[in-house]
Scaffold this active site. Structure first.
Site, mmCIF file in Angstrom:
data_model
loop_
_atom_site.group_PDB
_atom_site.id
_atom_site.type_symbol
_atom_site.label_atom_id
_atom_site.label_comp_id
_atom_site.label_asym_id
_atom_site.label_seq_id
_atom_site.Cartn_x
_atom_site.Cartn_y
_atom_site.Cartn_z
ATOM 1 N N GLU A 175 24.674 -63.343 29.114
ATOM 2 C CA GLU A 175 25.506 -63.202 30.306
ATOM 3 C C GLU A 175 26.374 -61.948 30.165
ATOM 4 O OE1 GLU A 175 27.454 -66.993 30.031
ATOM 5 O OE2 GLU A 175 25.509 -67.975 29.982
ATOM 6 N N GLU A 199 22.898 -71.113 28.991
ATOM 7 C CA GLU A 199 22.909 -70.988 27.530
ATOM 8 C C GLU A 199 21.682 -71.608 26.876
ATOM 9 O OE1 GLU A 199 25.489 -71.804 29.389
ATOM 10 O OE2 GLU A 199 26.874 -70.171 29.006
ATOM 11 N N GLN A 223 28.224 -66.286 25.339
ATOM 12 C CA GLN A 223 29.420 -65.503 25.653
ATOM 13 C C GLN A 223 30.654 -65.924 24.843
ATOM 14 O OE1 GLN A 223 30.907 -65.153 29.909
ATOM 15 N NE2 GLN A 223 29.858 -63.223 29.588
ATOM 16 N N ASP A 229 32.736 -71.565 22.397
ATOM 17 C CA ASP A 229 32.909 -72.889 23.013
ATOM 18 C C ASP A 229 31.693 -73.291 23.858
ATOM 19 O OD1 ASP A 229 36.184 -73.315 22.731
ATOM 20 O OD2 ASP A 229 35.527 -71.236 22.848
ATOM 21 N N TYR A 230 30.947 -72.313 24.356
ATOM 22 C CA TYR A 230 29.785 -72.626 25.208
ATOM 23 C C TYR A 230 28.492 -72.758 24.408
ATOM 24 C CZ TYR A 230 33.409 -71.311 28.418
ATOM 25 O OH TYR A 230 34.614 -71.242 29.064
ATOM 26 N N HIS A 268 38.333 -71.277 25.198
ATOM 27 C CA HIS A 268 38.138 -69.893 24.784
ATOM 28 C C HIS A 268 38.726 -69.605 23.412
ATOM 29 C CE1 HIS A 268 37.579 -69.697 29.141
ATOM 30 N NE2 HIS A 268 36.732 -68.741 28.871
#
Ligand SMILES: Cc1ncc(C[n+]2csc(CCOP(=O)(O)OP(=O)(O)O)c2C)c(N)n1
Ligand SMILES: [Mg+2]
Length: 804
Positions: free
Chosen positions: A496, A527, A549, A552-553, A594
């Site tokens: 991304e 993701e 990115q 956390d993701y 984040h």
């Protein structure tokens, strides 16, 4: 393009056609009898579980006809007929896997590590070198989670697009012929309900890749009928919005019946040519499939299918229909087909027995050896009676497995604990040799065992010169990626915002403009399939950097990393590799999503991968360098707050590397060792200054990588001189700090050197609250580190360090 309606065509019958049809019939009944006998083997106790491809034979024979050398399959547990049709699975191997035969020759897909119906071809040789994939029929290594074959299918197809569009890849002739390879997927109708199915379909439509995905629709997902799974009960109906038309790109969608031999051949041939020539993705919805024996050996379908449905499945069984077709079109008589079928049955039985004899033969030899050893040991031992009882028990075991043998030996050694070494040495020697063999059988290949293992990469230290300027950390990464894009055509990056703006922190800034979209590209927000895109392309010889990115993701892509990538080398026992590098950033920024540092989660779920936690971008670039020379899958977690911090530009960027598994001592000290990594390095270093002022000298160690973890014993050596240790990070309590503690306590023999209880410093158990105060009260601060160290020193010398 309208949906192709299924109908039986009667082609002109040439001798060639007749021969092909009868060969196909023979394969279909061979596969069917393998399924029927497989189920019986489980019920006889010779195998633990069975899941079979009966009812899906015909479509797979048709798919195999369109499948060409260099193509890849990524499918699921029903595909035995296809694998047999492309010559990558024989009946003996099929049964060897059912029995869990640990020999690679016997079960080339998984060496007995996976339950039956998990297929794979071997794309690397015993030394870990790539084979020529363009001269092979290839299958990715299956995994059990439903729809998990989809994300990597996307990547396998995307690789063809890169091979076609990136001129720099033309020299890599062992991986592709101008991107002509099609990636063929299969999936059960019920599994299409999974999110990753839809994510993969959408991404394939966007990317326009040569992916043919076939849905084997037998109307059920175990006991649940399709109305409960799929809107309108039809996946091709649901996906009509994805269909291409004159003005818009999209999917070719085909619907065909699973019993329609000629219709299937036509459908797969059409799909293959559309995908291969125009790189258009195709969906084939194969309806009216059946499950003659129900879902698996775990239950019987009479429990949930009506009598009418069961009768319908008999009537519309693809082999019964194939038979009708052959007879009505005058190709062969009932008698001829009976003859073929009974020959097939005899052959399957013979090969099944051969597989069993080879599997059980190995264990029988071990049993004989153990019985002999136990008897001779018993004669010399005071425990003769109990040992002979073990002999008797083992000889009476029905269908003995390796566990029976080894457990007997271990029991015997426990009984022999008071006997002298000379009495039991032979038995111990035998057991030791078996331990090595069993390690190889059941525990090897978690990490590379070849020259491309990370620990084989020679260290090249970083060098600075008088021209080395202080720059933003991100500029070091950018320069490294620029260098690597120039040098290695296999290297590319995507994710991304990675393309046009060069990622949210601009480590790829300007590089898409310089090298083109096939090297540095943007993706949708997806993701799970970003990881799949990385796995699939890495399986085909490329060197992707897939970006998530924010750390956390990673959770959205974690399943593919854990189930698929991390287990790949292990589950194929060294038969496939996918050296994907996942790049992400985390630890500290702002707030709940984040600034996470879920390192414990990563450590628990990604064994089989390298986990790099660089403290700055100089270290990160050096780690990427090492990883790109090695062939192991890895995740690199950059410090989210480090891109704008100043670092000195190395003079040998692109050449120097970082040895993985080797901690670095950032500051020497004598009172206490603090072991940490990532963003915490700066915090601990600041704390060290404060502590120095109050007379406490701490040694600071950056572990650099969590997996592998300090293979040099550097931490243990440090503790032997300081006699005190704290493991600090910003994961939750009991996360990676506990992991580091366990690694050092168990592997570095430090217990006797400790003068104080070892401690950990971690974040609070919740996710970090927003803003600077949120960070201060959630994550470990300089003050926290200072106080914790002080407390340890206070406990050991309260006079010198009075309570605060
Ligand atoms: C993620 C996940 N959830 C559940 C399961 C258990 N499971 C195995 S097969 C299956 C049904 C799949 O049905 P379908 O996709 O229609 O394939 P079929 O077996 O009918 O060919 C389920 C629920 C699984 N393997 N993975
Ligand atoms: Mg189904």
């Amino acid at each position: 393009m309208a949906i192709t309606k299924s109908q039986t065509h009667f082609p002109v019958i040439s001798p060639l056609h007749k021969e092909e049809v009868l060969k196909d019939f023979k394969l279909a009944v061979t596969s069917r009898h393998a399924s029927l006998m497989g189920r019986k083997e489980v019920f006889m106790g010779k195998a633990k579980f069975g899941i079979f491809g009966d009812g899906k034979e015909l479509a797979q024979i048709a798919m195999a006809k369109a499948f060409q050398l260099g193509d890849f399959r990524s499918g699921y547990y029903r595909d035995q007929t296809f694998m047999m049709a492309i010559g990558e699975l024989n009946v003996q191997q099929y049964f060897a896997q059912l029995y869990a035969h640990t020999d690679v020759e016997a079960d080339p897909a998984s060496a007995g590590r996976l339950m039956n119906g998990h297929f794979a071809t071997r794309s690397i040789d015993d030394n870990g070198a790539w084979k020529d994939l363009t001269k092979k029929y290839n299958s990715a290594a299956d995994i059990s989670p439903t729809a998990a074959q989809m994300p990597k299918l996307l990547g396998l197809a995307y690789a063809s697009k890169l091979f076609r569009e990136n001129k720099g890849l033309k020299g890599l002739s062992q991986f592709s012929v101008n991107g002509n390879e099609v990636a063929w997927g299969t999936i059960g109708n019920a599994s299409t309900s999974e999110g990753m199915f839809f994510e993969s379909i959408n991404a394939a439509g966007v990317l326009q890749v040569p992916m043919v995905i076939s849905v084997w629709d037998d109307g059920y997902g175990i006991s649940v009928p399709k109305e409960y799974h799929t809107t309108k009960g039809s996946i091709s109906e649901v996906l009509m919005g994805f269909e291409r038309n004159e003005n818009e790109k999209g999917f070719e969608i085909i619907r065909v019946k699973g019993w329609d031999y000629e219709g299937l051949k036509q459908a797969f041939s059409h799909a293959g040519s559309v995908a291969r020539t125009s790189h258009v993705p195709v969906l084939i919805h194969v309806e009216d499939m059946t499950q003659p024996q129900g879902h698996s050996t775990s239950g019987s379908h009479e429990r949930y299918k009506s009598a009418e449905r069961l009768q319908w499945e008999k009537d519309w069984d693809c082999i019964a229909k194939f038979r009708e077709y052959i007879i009505s079109s005058g190709i062969a008589s009932d008698d001829t087909l009976d003859q073929i079928e009974s020959e097939a049955k005899v052959e399957v039985k013979k090969l099944k027995e051969a597989a069993w004899n080879e599997f059980s033969g190995e264990i029988k030899i071990e049993i004989q050896e153990v019985l002999q050893l136990l008897k001779s040991t018993a004669e010399k031992s005071t425990r003769k009676v109990v040992l002979l009882q073990l002999v008797e028990d083992l000889s009476k075991t029905i269908n003995p497995i390796r566990k029976d043998v080894i457990a007997t030996v271990r029991k015997a050694l426990l009984l022999l604990r008071f006997d002298s070494e000379s009495i039991k040495s032979e038995l111990k020697l035998w057991y030791k040799a078996q331990e090595e063999k069993n390690f190889d059988r059941y525990n090897s290949h978690l990490y590379s065992q070849t020259q491309w293992a990370v620990d084989k990469i020679e260290e090249v230290p970083v060098v600075y010169n008088e021209k080395s300027a202080m720059v933003d950390g991100r500029e070091i990464l950018q320069a490294f990626f620029d260098y690597t894009l120039e040098k290695d055509p296999r290297f590319f990056a995507f994710g991304e915002d990675v393309g046009k703006i060069g990622d949210v922190n601009q480590a790829f800034s300007g590089l898409q403009a310089k090298y083109g979209e096939s090297r540095v590209s943007d993706t949708g927000i997806r993701e799970c399939t970003i990881i799949g895109q990385g796995i699939g392309t890495a399986l085909r010889g490329l060197r992707p950097v897939a970006e998530i990115q924010y750390l956390d993701y990673l959770l959205y892509g974690l399943q593919m990393l854990s189930d698929d990538l991390a287990s790949l080398l292990y589950r194929t026992k060294g038969g496939q590799k996918a050296p994907l590098i996942v790049r992400t950033r985390g630890h500290r920024l702002e707030g709940v999503w984040h600034s996470g540092s879920p390192m414990g989660m990563i450590l628990s779920s990604l064994r089989g991968m390298i986990v790099c936690v660089p403290r700055d971008m100089t270290q990160a670039a050096g780690m990427y360098k090492t990883l790109l020379e090695a062939d192991e899958p890895a995740i690199v977690i950059e410090c989210l707050n480090g891109y704008r911090l100043k670092e000195k530009m190395p003079a040998n960027l692109g050449e120097y590397n970082v040895t993985l598994g080797k901690p670095e001592i950032l500051r020497e000290g004598k009172d206490l060792t603090i072991v940490t990594y990532g963003s915490m390095c700066r915090i601990v270093m600041e704390a060290a200054d404060v502590l120095d002022e109050i007379g406490i000298s701490i040694e600071v160690i950056d572990v650099q990588t969590l997996l592998p973890f300090d293979t040099f014993g550097i931490i243990g050596e440090s503790i032997k001189s300081t006699n005190r240790v704290i493991f600090a990070d910003e994961d939750v309590p009991g996360g990676a700090s506990a992991f580091m503690l366990q690694q050092v306590i168990e592997n570095q023999d430090i217990f006797k050197s400790l003068d104080s209880e070892p401690q950990t410093i971690a974040a609070k158990a919740h996710r970090p609250a927003y803003s600077s105060d949120g960070d201060y009260f959630s994550k470990p601060s300089v003050d926290d580190v200072v106080e914790k160290v002080y407390q340890v020193m206070h406990e050991s010398n309260p006079k010198k360090f009075p309570a605060l």
